[in-house]
Design a protein around this motif. Sequence first.
Motif, PDB file in Angstrom:
ATOM      1  N   THR A  37      -4.204  -4.457 -11.830  1.00 20.17           N
ATOM      2  CA  THR A  37      -3.029  -5.226 -11.410  1.00 20.17           C
ATOM      3  C   THR A  37      -2.143  -4.231 -10.799  1.00 20.17           C
ATOM      4  O   THR A  37      -1.892  -3.018 -11.174  1.00 20.17           O
ATOM      5  CB  THR A  37      -2.371  -5.807 -12.645  1.00 20.17           C
ATOM      6  N   VAL A  38      -1.387  -4.506  -9.639  1.00 17.14           N
ATOM      7  CA  VAL A  38      -0.602  -3.685  -8.862  1.00 17.14           C
ATOM      8  C   VAL A  38       0.822  -3.564  -9.616  1.00 17.14           C
ATOM      9  O   VAL A  38       1.343  -4.825 -10.274  1.00 17.14           O
ATOM     10  CB  VAL A  38      -0.264  -4.287  -7.457  1.00 17.14           C
ATOM     11  N   ILE A  39       1.106  -2.386  -9.897  1.00 22.12           N
ATOM     12  CA  ILE A  39       2.524  -1.975 -10.536  1.00 22.12           C
ATOM     13  C   ILE A  39       3.440  -1.891  -9.570  1.00 22.12           C
ATOM     14  O   ILE A  39       4.568  -2.327  -9.402  1.00 22.12           O
ATOM     15  CB  ILE A  39       2.306  -0.914 -11.418  1.00 22.12           C
ATOM     16  N   LYS A  40       2.971  -1.122  -8.313  1.00 19.52           N
ATOM     17  CA  LYS A  40       3.886  -0.754  -7.245  1.00 19.52           C
ATOM     18  C   LYS A  40       2.986  -0.471  -6.014  1.00 19.52           C
ATOM     19  O   LYS A  40       2.146  -0.033  -6.199  1.00 19.52           O
ATOM     20  CB  LYS A  40       4.821   0.409  -7.597  1.00 19.52           C
ATOM     21  N   ALA A  41       3.719  -0.962  -4.835  1.00 19.53           N
ATOM     22  CA  ALA A  41       2.815  -0.612  -3.651  1.00 19.53           C
ATOM     23  C   ALA A  41       3.696  -0.488  -2.470  1.00 19.53           C
ATOM     24  O   ALA A  41       4.858  -1.085  -2.425  1.00 19.53           O
ATOM     25  CB  ALA A  41       1.767  -1.822  -3.307  1.00 19.53           C
ATOM     26  N   ASP A  42       3.109   0.414  -1.476  1.00 19.15           N
ATOM     27  CA  ASP A  42       3.827   0.582  -0.320  1.00 19.15           C
ATOM     28  C   ASP A  42       2.645   0.573   0.755  1.00 19.15           C
ATOM     29  O   ASP A  42       1.628   0.725   0.316  1.00 19.15           O
ATOM     30  CB  ASP A  42       5.023   1.484   0.033  1.00 19.15           C
ATOM     31  N   VAL A  48      -1.583   1.111  -9.574  1.00 23.65           N
ATOM     32  CA  VAL A  48      -2.260  -0.099 -10.402  1.00 23.65           C
ATOM     33  C   VAL A  48      -2.681   0.398 -11.843  1.00 23.65           C
ATOM     34  O   VAL A  48      -2.830   1.294 -12.492  1.00 23.65           O
ATOM     35  CB  VAL A  48      -3.699  -0.413  -9.781  1.00 23.65           C
ATOM     36  N   LYS A  49      -2.770  -0.871 -12.682  1.00 22.12           N
ATOM     37  CA  LYS A  49      -3.054  -0.646 -14.187  1.00 22.12           C
ATOM     38  C   LYS A  49      -4.758  -1.402 -14.166  1.00 22.12           C
ATOM     39  O   LYS A  49      -4.507  -2.485 -13.802  1.00 22.12           O
ATOM     40  CB  LYS A  49      -2.155  -1.424 -14.940  1.00 22.12           C
ATOM     41  N   LEU A  71      -2.381  -2.791   3.027  1.00 18.80           N
ATOM     42  CA  LEU A  71      -2.225  -3.882   2.687  1.00 18.80           C
ATOM     43  C   LEU A  71      -1.097  -4.412   2.112  1.00 18.80           C
ATOM     44  O   LEU A  71      -0.163  -3.518   1.728  1.00 18.80           O
ATOM     45  CB  LEU A  71      -3.387  -4.038   1.255  1.00 18.80           C
ATOM     46  N   VAL A  72      -0.429  -5.575   2.415  1.00 18.54           N
ATOM     47  CA  VAL A  72       0.709  -5.812   1.909  1.00 18.54           C
ATOM     48  C   VAL A  72       0.692  -6.446   0.513  1.00 18.54           C
ATOM     49  O   VAL A  72       0.044  -7.559   0.387  1.00 18.54           O
ATOM     50  CB  VAL A  72       1.512  -6.826   2.945  1.00 18.54           C
ATOM     51  N   LEU A  73       1.093  -5.706  -0.586  1.00 17.15           N
ATOM     52  CA  LEU A  73       0.722  -6.250  -1.695  1.00 17.15           C
ATOM     53  C   LEU A  73       2.210  -6.212  -2.589  1.00 17.15           C
ATOM     54  O   LEU A  73       3.259  -5.541  -2.225  1.00 17.15           O
ATOM     55  CB  LEU A  73      -0.051  -5.271  -2.558  1.00 17.15           C
ATOM     56  N   GLN A  74       2.138  -7.054  -3.695  1.00 14.63           N
ATOM     57  CA  GLN A  74       3.541  -7.175  -4.504  1.00 14.63           C
ATOM     58  C   GLN A  74       3.008  -6.725  -6.036  1.00 14.63           C
ATOM     59  O   GLN A  74       1.874  -7.097  -6.332  1.00 14.63           O
ATOM     60  CB  GLN A  74       3.875  -8.545  -4.563  1.00 14.63           C
ATOM     61  N   ALA A  75       3.993  -6.421  -6.777  1.00 14.74           N
ATOM     62  CA  ALA A  75       3.646  -6.163  -7.995  1.00 14.74           C
ATOM     63  C   ALA A  75       3.153  -7.494  -8.722  1.00 14.74           C
ATOM     64  O   ALA A  75       3.673  -8.628  -8.618  1.00 14.74           O
ATOM     65  CB  ALA A  75       5.037  -5.709  -8.993  1.00 14.74           C
ATOM     66  N   GLY A  76       2.121  -7.214  -9.606  1.00 15.94           N
ATOM     67  CA  GLY A  76       1.343  -8.619 -10.251  1.00 15.94           C
ATOM     68  C   GLY A  76       0.138  -9.044  -9.371  1.00 15.94           C
ATOM     69  O   GLY A  76      -0.652  -9.512 -10.062  1.00 15.94           O
ATOM     70  N   ASP A  77       0.070  -8.299  -8.357  1.00 14.68           N
ATOM     71  CA  ASP A  77      -1.328  -8.813  -7.369  1.00 14.68           C
ATOM     72  C   ASP A  77      -2.558  -8.221  -8.178  1.00 14.68           C
ATOM     73  O   ASP A  77      -2.331  -7.151  -8.835  1.00 14.68           O
ATOM     74  CB  ASP A  77      -1.233  -8.349  -5.978  1.00 14.68           C
TER      75      ASP A  77
END
Length: 105
Positions: A37-42, A48-49, A71-77
């Motif tokens: 799971t994404v925690i933070k992304a840029d 990730v966790k 990739l354009v990602l958001q927390a929770g992805d």
Amino acid sequence: MKKKFYSIACLCGLIIVLFCLFAKQDNTPGTAIFQATVIKADTNSILVKPVEGYSEFHSSDQFHIPNGEQLVLQAGDLLEITYDGEIAESYPAQLGKVYKIVLVD
């Protein structure tokens, strides 16, 4: 008789060639796959966790991986990550060579 034998041999050869052409093969040596799971992304990196149930979950609670595909990602992805199986002993942990990152719907 010989004509029938050659016809069968050619047919078998053709079947083998077609099978080899269309068989799906993963030629990436020593791969490991896990979900996280994404925690933070840029645009450069992703934190990730790992999802419980994968061995990476017991290695570290966080992994820092490069976002080479930007990739354009958001927390929770939810991601599925394919890599070479190597995990660096750092915090957050880092993977060896990352082959593929897929966003799971």
